[in-house]
Design an enzyme around this catalytic site. Structure first.
Site, PDB file in Angstrom:
ATOM      1  N   ASP A  13       0.811  -1.220   0.000  1.00  0.00           N
ATOM      2  CA  ASP A  13       0.000   0.000   0.000  1.00  0.00           C
ATOM      3  C   ASP A  13       0.843   1.267   0.000  1.00  0.00           C
ATOM      4  O   ASP A  13       0.456   2.287   0.576  1.00  0.00           O
ATOM      5  CB  ASP A  13      -0.973   0.007   1.208  1.00  0.00           C
ATOM      6  CG  ASP A  13      -1.875  -1.208   1.206  1.00  0.00           C
ATOM      7  OD1 ASP A  13      -2.256  -1.648   0.110  1.00  0.00           O
ATOM      8  OD2 ASP A  13      -2.192  -1.715   2.295  1.00  0.00           O
ATOM      9  N   LYS A  16       1.746   2.095  -5.146  1.00  0.00           N
ATOM     10  CA  LYS A  16       2.279   1.522  -6.399  1.00  0.00           C
ATOM     11  C   LYS A  16       1.352   1.802  -7.580  1.00  0.00           C
ATOM     12  O   LYS A  16       1.799   2.122  -8.678  1.00  0.00           O
ATOM     13  CB  LYS A  16       2.470  -0.008  -6.244  1.00  0.00           C
ATOM     14  CG  LYS A  16       3.445  -0.389  -5.146  1.00  0.00           C
ATOM     15  CD  LYS A  16       3.522  -1.888  -4.953  1.00  0.00           C
ATOM     16  CE  LYS A  16       2.277  -2.487  -4.350  1.00  0.00           C
ATOM     17  NZ  LYS A  16       2.013  -2.141  -2.949  1.00  0.00           N
ATOM     18  N   GLY A  40      -4.618  -4.355  -3.788  1.00  0.00           N
ATOM     19  CA  GLY A  40      -5.600  -3.314  -4.080  1.00  0.00           C
ATOM     20  C   GLY A  40      -4.821  -2.088  -4.492  1.00  0.00           C
ATOM     21  O   GLY A  40      -4.189  -1.450  -3.662  1.00  0.00           O
ATOM     22  N   HIS A  41      -4.803  -1.797  -5.784  1.00  0.00           N
ATOM     23  CA  HIS A  41      -4.009  -0.681  -6.310  1.00  0.00           C
ATOM     24  C   HIS A  41      -4.941   0.437  -6.752  1.00  0.00           C
ATOM     25  O   HIS A  41      -5.785   0.238  -7.627  1.00  0.00           O
ATOM     26  CB  HIS A  41      -3.124  -1.167  -7.470  1.00  0.00           C
ATOM     27  CG  HIS A  41      -2.087  -2.165  -7.025  1.00  0.00           C
ATOM     28  ND1 HIS A  41      -1.160  -2.695  -7.872  1.00  0.00           N
ATOM     29  CD2 HIS A  41      -1.829  -2.706  -5.802  1.00  0.00           C
ATOM     30  CE1 HIS A  41      -0.385  -3.529  -7.189  1.00  0.00           C
ATOM     31  NE2 HIS A  41      -0.782  -3.551  -5.949  1.00  0.00           N
ATOM     32  N   GLN A 224       1.847  -6.138  -3.221  1.00  0.00           N
ATOM     33  CA  GLN A 224       2.319  -6.241  -1.829  1.00  0.00           C
ATOM     34  C   GLN A 224       3.607  -5.432  -1.642  1.00  0.00           C
ATOM     35  O   GLN A 224       3.814  -4.464  -2.343  1.00  0.00           O
ATOM     36  CB  GLN A 224       2.520  -7.709  -1.423  1.00  0.00           C
ATOM     37  CG  GLN A 224       1.221  -8.494  -1.239  1.00  0.00           C
ATOM     38  CD  GLN A 224       0.616  -8.973  -2.530  1.00  0.00           C
ATOM     39  OE1 GLN A 224       1.260  -9.644  -3.314  1.00  0.00           O
ATOM     40  NE2 GLN A 224      -0.637  -8.650  -2.781  1.00  0.00           N
TER      41      GLN A 224
END
Ligand code: GDP
Ligand code: IMO
Ligand code: MG
Length: 431
Positions: A13, A16, A40-41, A224
């Site tokens: 988080d 990225k 989750g991007h 990650q």
């Protein structure tokens, strides 16, 4: 040949998604190399915010192709939902999204086993995202996994699924006392995916290597963070893949000699979701403030993220493992108004100071962080376009990070939007 790898340098988080979206302008292909829908991007432009879990963050650039590589574990249900969402936004996916025939699939029993295992671990639970990631990688390495290519042949799929579900049901029932799964129902559900996934499936390693031979650029998007790497992270409180630089080669089938840039994404402070050691964690008002101002809630599970000061001991370690050629510092704006700012430069363990990042989780749980104290700033920095626009104290903070890590900074993010970025020459901080 030119591959840029974008890597989370902390516990995920770091931002990225935003950085990959920005860099996508400069490349032909963006490729995810590990992890799955645990990621989750987030990408923001205008007033819109999108969260991608599986599809690479370059998908909103029409001229860019996207690859989901062999190292990713794919949940077909989540993937189809995501493709649907992207299409609804008006972006064509067919002909631009390529999925590796070698990638492994997440099955309903992976999620079930994960849930049962986490419950059984009780206080020792990892705090996973519950997306079935670990059990799917276990099957991959046990050589009992089901791959994308198996979806394309109904008979093979039926045979493999039957064998796998029979085994998993025995485990669920006898080890965890959990409810068994319905073999026929899963088979029916999964054979449906063959037609839907077919247009996207290809030999992505061949495709990527051809792209490189044509002199085009590839951006490898890590999910990650390095401290969640199964080998180099805070084991066992890690994910089950290799977010670190080496993972880009094995997860995509590209040679290490093709990689010429490795960008470490560094959040200006530190967060962690799930359990495990976090030496600089702040369980106080400052931690609360970072969570609120930084909107630190999981993009995948919505869980509040644990927040703390920047940890340069950990960062210097991840710089070593990844060989960062440059850094992108994100969320600098979140530190605005905090004065002073602390920055961890060493640990105290059994009355001795050390700069080594310990491999054992027990040591990491007991080390005491030692901080350097730096003055903060109060000016709004979200509109800064040049390094020189930043308050002197913010400039000093960044220079301190670059010097300590021995790596220059090439991007500074001062807000979630594309425009809130100091990029290229304008942000240049060398060491
Ligand atoms: P990722 O998993 O590394 O892609 O990061 P996430 O998307 O899970 O979390 C990063 C969050 O911070 C998202 O909500 C982004 O929109 C947001 N974000 C990214 N860069 C910045 C920044 O410079 N400032 C602020 N305030 N938010 C940012
Ligand atoms: P992005 O790509 C932050 C964490 C989980 C848990 C551990 C293992 O958005 O940075 P898993 O479901 O992978 O087996 O969970 O890893 N985790 C993440 N934390 N960002 C992520 O992804 C994460 N993906 C997994 O919270 O502690
Ligand atoms: Mg995330």
């Amino acid at each position: 040949m030119a591959v840029t790898v974008v890597i989370g340098s902390q516990w995920g988080d770091e931002g990225k998604g935003k950085i990959v979206d920005l860099l996508s302008d400069e490349v032909a292909v963006v490729a995810r190399y590990q992890g799955g829908a645990n990621a989750g991007h987030t990408i923001c432009w205008g007033d819109q915010t999108f969260i991608l879990h599986l599809v690479p963050s370059g998908i909103f650039h029409e001229g860019v192709s996207c690859v989901i590589g062999n190292g990713v574990v794919i949940d077909p249900v989540a993937l189809m939902e995501e493709i649907g969402m992207i299409r609804e936004l008006g972006y064509e996916v067919e002909g631009r999204l390529f999925i590796s025939h070698n990638a492994h699939l997440i099955m309903p029993y992976h999620k079930k086993i994960e849930q049962a295992r986490e419950q059984a671990r009780d206080a020792g639970a990892i705090g996973t995202t519950g997306r079935g990631i670990g059990p799917s990688y276990v099957d991959k390495f046990a050589r009992t996994g089901i791959r994308v290519v198996d979806l394309l042949d109904r008979d093979v799929l039926r045979r493999k699924l039957k064998a796998s579900i029979d085994e998993k049901n025995a485990i669920l029932k006898s080890v965890y006392g959990a409810e068994e799964l319905d073999v026929e129902q899963i088979i029916e559900e999964y054979v449906e995916f063959d037609k839907r996934i077919d247009p996207y499936v290809t030999d992505t390693a061949a495709y990527l290597n051809q792209t490189l031979r044509e002199g085009k650029h590839v951006l490898a998007e890590g999910a990650q963070g390095s401290l969640l790497d199964v080998d180099f992270g805070t084991y066992p409180f890690v994910t089950s893949s290799h977010p670190t630089a080496g993972g880009a080669c094995t997860g995509l089938g590209i040679p290490p000699t093709a990689v010429d840039r490795v960008i470490g994404i560094v959040k200006a402070y530190c967060t962690r979701v799930g359990n495990g050691p976090f030496p600089t964690e702040l369980e106080n008002e400052t931690g609360e403030r970072l969570r609120e101002v930084g909107a630190e809630f999981g993009a995948t599970t919505g869980r509040p993220r644990r927040c703390g000061w920047l940890d340069l001991v950990a960062l210097r370690y991840t710089a070593m493992i990844n060989g960062f050629t440059e850094l992108a510092i994100t969320k600098l704006d979140v530190l605005t108004g905090i004065d002073p700012i602390e920055i961890c430069t060493r640990y105290r363990y059994h009355d001795k100071e050390q700069t080594r990042f310990p491999a054992e989780v027990q040591t990491l749980q007991t080390v005491e962080p030692i901080f350097d104290t730096m003055p903060g700033w109060t000016e709004d920095i979200t509109g800064a376009q040049e390094f020189g626009d930043l308050p002197k104290t913010a400039q000093r903070y960044l220079q301190f990070v670059a010097d300590f890590m021995g790596v220059g900074i090439s991007m500074i993010s001062t807000g979630p939007k594309r425009s809130q970025t100091i990029n290229g020459q304008r942000s240049k901080i060398s060491v």
